[in-house]
Design an enzyme around this catalytic site. Sequence first.
Site, mmCIF file in Angstrom:
data_model
loop_
_atom_site.group_PDB
_atom_site.id
_atom_site.type_symbol
_atom_site.label_atom_id
_atom_site.label_comp_id
_atom_site.label_asym_id
_atom_site.label_seq_id
_atom_site.Cartn_x
_atom_site.Cartn_y
_atom_site.Cartn_z
ATOM 1 N N ALA A 71 34.760 39.794 45.932
ATOM 2 C CA ALA A 71 35.683 40.648 45.171
ATOM 3 C C ALA A 71 35.096 42.037 44.998
ATOM 4 C CB ALA A 71 35.979 40.024 43.806
ATOM 5 N N ASP A 72 35.977 43.010 44.914
ATOM 6 C CA ASP A 72 35.562 44.380 44.638
ATOM 7 C C ASP A 72 36.669 45.064 43.831
ATOM 8 O OD1 ASP A 72 33.199 46.243 45.855
ATOM 9 O OD2 ASP A 72 34.943 47.434 45.300
ATOM 10 N N THR A 73 36.264 45.937 42.924
ATOM 11 C CA THR A 73 37.216 46.623 42.047
ATOM 12 C C THR A 73 37.058 48.133 42.183
ATOM 13 O OG1 THR A 73 37.134 44.786 40.464
ATOM 14 C CG2 THR A 73 38.000 46.880 39.656
ATOM 15 N N GLY A 108 40.315 43.724 44.905
ATOM 16 C CA GLY A 108 40.561 42.997 46.135
ATOM 17 C C GLY A 108 39.753 41.711 46.118
#
Length: 200
Positions: A71-73, A108
Site C-alpha cells: 500500500a502507498d498513500t 493504492g
Amino acid sequence: MEKIVLASASPRRRELLERAGIGFAVIPSKGEEDIQGNSPEQVVEMLSRTKAFSVADELMENREAELVIGADTIVAFQNKILGKPADEQEAFETLKLLAGKAHQVYTGVTILVRNGEKWEPHSFSECTDVEFYPVSDNEILDYVKTGEPMDKAGSYGIQGRFGVYVKGIRGDYNNVVGLPLGRLFYEMKKLGIDMRGMEK
C-alpha cells in the site's frame, strides 16, 4: 511466517490490520518510490504494486506466504501530488496551501495472491476528500516545529496533532490513515478470500 504478509513498515497500517483481527507478518518494502502515471490513482496503484512485488520476490521460496499486501498513500491538491516535505519550509508551504480548503488523499493497494510459482496482482485505489478549517501561520509553524509532518505525505497525519483542524471528511477515514480497510475486505471477498479465515 504468517500466510498474509504486509509489505509496509507503517505502524498505522499495521494497527489497522491488527484491529481488524488479521494475523500477518510485516516485511517492509525496499522498493524505490518512483512516481509514474498520469493521474494520482495511477501513481498510487503503481507505487503499491512496486512495494508488494519487491517483497513477494523474496518470498517465492517461502511456501507459507500466500498473500502479500502492498500500500502507498499520497495527497493531491487540484490534481497535483504533494509528497513528503523536503524540509520545514516546504512543510509550512504545503500546509498553508491546504489550510481552509479541500484536498484528496489517495491510497493504492496491491494484493498479490500466490498461484503456484507466480503472484497474481490485484490493484485498486481509494480516494477520500479532506477539508481543513482556516489555520493561521503561527499554528502551522507550531505544528511544523513538532517534527510530525516530516515523514508524511501532504505534511500532516490526520491521526496526529493537525487532526484538530479537520473540518470534514467525505469517504473512508481509514483511507486517510493509510489503508482503506473496508475496501480491502470487499476486494478480498470478490477474490473469494476471507482474510480472517486464513490460518497461521
